[in-house]
Design a protein around this motif. Structure first.
Motif, PDB file in Angstrom:
ATOM      1  N   LYS A   1       0.829  -1.210   0.000  1.00 43.26           N
ATOM      2  CA  LYS A   1       0.000   0.000   0.000  1.00 43.26           C
ATOM      3  C   LYS A   1       0.863   1.260   0.000  1.00 43.26           C
ATOM      4  CE  LYS A   1      -4.020  -2.133   2.189  1.00 43.26           C
ATOM      5  NZ  LYS A   1      -4.842  -2.023   0.951  1.00 43.26           N
ATOM      6  N   GLN A   2       1.975   1.200   0.752  1.00 42.12           N
ATOM      7  CA  GLN A   2       2.864   2.364   0.770  1.00 42.12           C
ATOM      8  C   GLN A   2       3.490   2.598  -0.600  1.00 42.12           C
ATOM      9  OE1 GLN A   2       3.069   4.355   3.448  1.00 42.12           O
ATOM     10  NE2 GLN A   2       1.614   3.001   4.473  1.00 42.12           N
ATOM     11  N   MET A   3       3.870   1.530  -1.277  1.00 40.89           N
ATOM     12  CA  MET A   3       4.472   1.665  -2.597  1.00 40.89           C
ATOM     13  C   MET A   3       3.462   2.129  -3.633  1.00 40.89           C
ATOM     14  SD  MET A   3       6.953  -1.700  -2.631  1.00 40.89           S
ATOM     15  CE  MET A   3       7.540  -1.373  -4.291  1.00 40.89           C
ATOM     16  N   GLU A   4       2.224   1.660  -3.513  1.00 41.60           N
ATOM     17  CA  GLU A   4       1.199   2.088  -4.451  1.00 41.60           C
ATOM     18  C   GLU A   4       0.868   3.566  -4.275  1.00 41.60           C
ATOM     19  OE1 GLU A   4      -2.036  -0.548  -3.836  1.00 41.60           O
ATOM     20  OE2 GLU A   4      -1.235  -2.128  -5.142  1.00 41.60           O
TER      21      GLU A   4
ATOM     22  N   VAL B   1       3.978  -1.841 -14.013  1.00 34.52           N
ATOM     23  CA  VAL B   1       4.829  -3.014 -13.831  1.00 34.52           C
ATOM     24  C   VAL B   1       4.953  -3.347 -12.351  1.00 34.52           C
ATOM     25  CG1 VAL B   1       7.134  -3.969 -14.189  1.00 34.52           C
ATOM     26  CG2 VAL B   1       6.078  -2.543 -15.959  1.00 34.52           C
ATOM     27  N   VAL B   2       5.181  -2.311 -11.541  1.00 31.31           N
ATOM     28  CA  VAL B   2       5.297  -2.516 -10.091  1.00 31.31           C
ATOM     29  C   VAL B   2       3.983  -3.046  -9.530  1.00 31.31           C
ATOM     30  CG1 VAL B   2       5.662  -1.354  -7.883  1.00 31.31           C
ATOM     31  CG2 VAL B   2       7.078  -0.763  -9.843  1.00 31.31           C
ATOM     32  N   LYS B   3       2.859  -2.496  -9.973  1.00 25.77           N
ATOM     33  CA  LYS B   3       1.562  -2.962  -9.502  1.00 25.77           C
ATOM     34  C   LYS B   3       1.336  -4.429  -9.866  1.00 25.77           C
ATOM     35  CE  LYS B   3      -1.056   1.354  -9.390  1.00 25.77           C
ATOM     36  NZ  LYS B   3      -2.253   2.074  -9.903  1.00 25.77           N
ATOM     37  N   THR B   4       1.727  -4.792 -11.084  1.00 25.94           N
ATOM     38  CA  THR B   4       1.561  -6.181 -11.515  1.00 25.94           C
ATOM     39  C   THR B   4       2.406  -7.128 -10.671  1.00 25.94           C
ATOM     40  OG1 THR B   4       1.138  -5.440 -13.782  1.00 25.94           O
ATOM     41  CG2 THR B   4       1.745  -7.755 -13.464  1.00 25.94           C
ATOM     42  N   LEU B   5       3.663  -6.749 -10.432  1.00 27.82           N
ATOM     43  CA  LEU B   5       4.545  -7.587  -9.618  1.00 27.82           C
ATOM     44  C   LEU B   5       4.024  -7.710  -8.184  1.00 27.82           C
ATOM     45  CD1 LEU B   5       8.057  -6.367 -10.849  1.00 27.82           C
ATOM     46  CD2 LEU B   5       6.906  -8.516 -11.396  1.00 27.82           C
ATOM     47  N   LEU B   6       3.505  -6.617  -7.655  1.00 27.25           N
ATOM     48  CA  LEU B   6       2.963  -6.655  -6.291  1.00 27.25           C
ATOM     49  C   LEU B   6       1.739  -7.557  -6.224  1.00 27.25           C
ATOM     50  CD1 LEU B   6       3.290  -2.892  -5.267  1.00 27.25           C
ATOM     51  CD2 LEU B   6       4.667  -4.806  -4.450  1.00 27.25           C
ATOM     52  N   CYS B   7       0.870  -7.482  -7.229  1.00 24.30           N
ATOM     53  CA  CYS B   7      -0.329  -8.332  -7.240  1.00 24.30           C
ATOM     54  C   CYS B   7       0.055  -9.807  -7.366  1.00 24.30           C
ATOM     55  CB  CYS B   7      -1.246  -7.929  -8.385  1.00 24.30           C
ATOM     56  SG  CYS B   7      -2.043  -6.324  -8.161  1.00 24.30           S
ATOM     57  N   VAL B   8       1.026 -10.098  -8.225  1.00 29.47           N
ATOM     58  CA  VAL B   8       1.464 -11.485  -8.393  1.00 29.47           C
ATOM     59  C   VAL B   8       2.080 -12.010  -7.098  1.00 29.47           C
ATOM     60  CG1 VAL B   8       3.099 -12.973  -9.600  1.00 29.47           C
ATOM     61  CG2 VAL B   8       1.785 -11.283 -10.879  1.00 29.47           C
ATOM     62  N   THR B   9       2.898 -11.188  -6.448  1.00 31.30           N
ATOM     63  CA  THR B   9       3.507 -11.599  -5.181  1.00 31.30           C
ATOM     64  C   THR B   9       2.449 -11.826  -4.114  1.00 31.30           C
ATOM     65  OG1 THR B   9       5.460 -10.278  -5.736  1.00 31.30           O
ATOM     66  CG2 THR B   9       5.243 -11.008  -3.460  1.00 31.30           C
TER      67      THR B   9
ATOM     68  N   TYR C   1      -0.635 -12.709  -4.620  1.00 32.45           N
ATOM     69  CA  TYR C   1      -1.340 -13.940  -4.975  1.00 32.45           C
ATOM     70  C   TYR C   1      -0.526 -15.171  -4.589  1.00 32.45           C
ATOM     71  CZ  TYR C   1      -3.340 -17.617  -7.898  1.00 32.45           C
ATOM     72  OH  TYR C   1      -3.881 -18.796  -8.347  1.00 32.45           O
ATOM     73  N   LEU C   2       0.775 -15.139  -4.825  1.00 35.63           N
ATOM     74  CA  LEU C   2       1.636 -16.273  -4.475  1.00 35.63           C
ATOM     75  C   LEU C   2       1.692 -16.479  -2.966  1.00 35.63           C
ATOM     76  CD1 LEU C   2       4.589 -15.759  -6.988  1.00 35.63           C
ATOM     77  CD2 LEU C   2       2.728 -17.417  -7.132  1.00 35.63           C
ATOM     78  N   LEU C   3       1.731 -15.387  -2.212  1.00 36.62           N
ATOM     79  CA  LEU C   3       1.723 -15.509  -0.753  1.00 36.62           C
ATOM     80  C   LEU C   3       0.397 -16.086  -0.263  1.00 36.62           C
ATOM     81  CD1 LEU C   3       3.487 -12.186   0.338  1.00 36.62           C
ATOM     82  CD2 LEU C   3       4.374 -14.513   0.554  1.00 36.62           C
ATOM     83  N   ASP C   4      -0.694 -15.690  -0.906  1.00 38.40           N
ATOM     84  CA  ASP C   4      -1.994 -16.257  -0.546  1.00 38.40           C
ATOM     85  C   ASP C   4      -2.026 -17.749  -0.842  1.00 38.40           C
ATOM     86  OD1 ASP C   4      -4.935 -15.868   0.140  1.00 38.40           O
ATOM     87  OD2 ASP C   4      -5.090 -16.712  -1.866  1.00 38.40           O
ATOM     88  N   CYS C   5      -1.488 -18.154  -1.980  1.00 44.67           N
ATOM     89  CA  CYS C   5      -1.422 -19.589  -2.311  1.00 44.67           C
ATOM     90  C   CYS C   5      -0.548 -20.335  -1.308  1.00 44.67           C
ATOM     91  CB  CYS C   5      -0.881 -19.777  -3.726  1.00 44.67           C
ATOM     92  SG  CYS C   5      -1.989 -19.201  -5.028  1.00 44.67           S
ATOM     93  N   LEU C   6       0.562 -19.722  -0.906  1.00 42.99           N
ATOM     94  CA  LEU C   6       1.442 -20.358   0.068  1.00 42.99           C
ATOM     95  C   LEU C   6       0.733 -20.547   1.405  1.00 42.99           C
ATOM     96  CD1 LEU C   6       4.238 -21.405   0.891  1.00 42.99           C
ATOM     97  CD2 LEU C   6       4.873 -19.033   1.440  1.00 42.99           C
ATOM     98  N   GLU C   7      -0.021 -19.537   1.829  1.00 40.64           N
ATOM     99  CA  GLU C   7      -0.763 -19.657   3.090  1.00 40.64           C
ATOM    100  C   GLU C   7      -1.798 -20.777   3.012  1.00 40.64           C
ATOM    101  OE1 GLU C   7      -3.761 -17.020   5.948  1.00 40.64           O
ATOM    102  OE2 GLU C   7      -2.706 -16.072   4.298  1.00 40.64           O
ATOM    103  N   ARG C   8      -2.525 -20.848   1.909  1.00 44.55           N
ATOM    104  CA  ARG C   8      -3.519 -21.910   1.747  1.00 44.55           C
ATOM    105  C   ARG C   8      -2.851 -23.284   1.732  1.00 44.55           C
ATOM    106  NH1 ARG C   8      -8.539 -20.043  -0.376  1.00 44.55           N
ATOM    107  NH2 ARG C   8      -8.524 -17.794  -0.779  1.00 44.55           N
ATOM    108  N   PHE C   9      -1.680 -23.367   1.094  1.00 41.70           N
ATOM    109  CA  PHE C   9      -0.961 -24.635   1.023  1.00 41.70           C
ATOM    110  C   PHE C   9      -0.506 -25.071   2.419  1.00 41.70           C
ATOM    111  CE2 PHE C   9       3.151 -26.836   0.638  1.00 41.70           C
ATOM    112  CZ  PHE C   9       2.757 -27.957  -0.074  1.00 41.70           C
ATOM    113  N   ILE C  10       0.047 -24.142   3.203  1.00 40.45           N
ATOM    114  CA  ILE C  10       0.499 -24.466   4.559  1.00 40.45           C
ATOM    115  C   ILE C  10      -0.681 -24.889   5.427  1.00 40.45           C
ATOM    116  CG2 ILE C  10       1.554 -23.545   6.646  1.00 40.45           C
ATOM    117  CD1 ILE C  10       3.553 -24.055   4.477  1.00 40.45           C
TER     118      ILE C  10
END
Length: 228
Positions: free
Chosen positions: A189-192, A200-208, A210-219
């Motif tokens: 949020k601070q970077m946005e 590009v930064v927004k896309t990378l932040l959204c992808v990251t 999403y990946l963290l959300d997938c990691l949490e669900r996996f754990i």
């Protein structure tokens, strides 16, 4: 229906589409008869377990009360932590004041936040284990005499005696991922705010994110099945 009606072709094509969907569903049902039988057997077993151990319905509400109570306690502690600091006027609104934290205060707050996430995940893990242990005990020891009675109490005893550490470790992993996600979301949020135009930064932040959300669900999935 009159074929000269303007809506007739739409109804005709719609009926063909519905018939095709029904045919596909019928083929899927025929091909998955074994899985359907397994699902029906699981549902019957679940119904028998709930009928023999109706007190299992008390576990989630009790756990919810404990989670809410822990949240209230943590909010009380966090309010005291954030109040520690030097009171200064705000730069944008000088007639208002704000509390300026030191590095030590920030570390203590983050430590308390991680502790909240850890204990919260532990409570949820204990709840999941008690229910799964009760179901396992009922399934393997249920007779016409006992009917699964006392399985919840044995599940609680198993938690305290055998699986306290394993549930705490699983809760630690879940809390760690949640903590990383919260820190990441804060900085995102601070970077946005600082750079609203960089797509590009927004896309990378959204992808990251999403990946963290997938990691949490996996754990969570791995920990839950490990408890079971």
């Amino acid at each position: 229906m009159d074929k000269e009606n303007e809506q007739y072709p739409y109804y005709l094509y719609g009926s063909y589409t519905v018939a095709g969907i029904c045919g596909v569903l019928l083929i899927c049902a025929i091909c998955n008869q074994k899985n359907i039988r397994v699902g029906v057997a699981v549902m019957k077993c679940t119904a028998a377990f709930i009928g023999g151990t109706p007190q299992v319905f008390l576990v989630p509400p009790i756990a919810s009360v404990i989670v809410v109570a822990w949240l209230v306690v943590w909010v009380f502690i966090a309010a005291h932590i954030v109040s520690v600091g030097e009171i200064k006027p705000r730069e944008d609104l000088p007639f208002l004041t704000t509390v300026e934290w030191t590095d030590e205060t920030q570390y203590v707050f983050l430590y308390s936040l991680f502790g909240y996430l850890w204990v919260n995940a532990f409570i949820i893990g204990v709840t999941q284990f008690i229910i799964s242990a009760a179901a396992a005990i009922w399934y393997f020891s249920c007779t016409s005499d006992s009917n699964g009675s006392g399985s919840l109490l044995r599940g609680m005893c198993w938690v305290m005696r055998y699986h306290f550490g394993s549930i705490a470790f699983g809760a630690f992993l879940i809390a760690l991922v949640q903590f990383i996600r919260l820190i990441f979301e804060y900085y995102r949020k601070q970077m946005e705010k600082a750079d609203k135009e960089n797509k590009v930064v927004k896309t990378l932040l959204c992808v990251t994110s999403y990946l963290l959300d997938c990691l949490e669900r996996f754990i969570k999935f791995i920990s839950k099945n490990a408890y079971i």
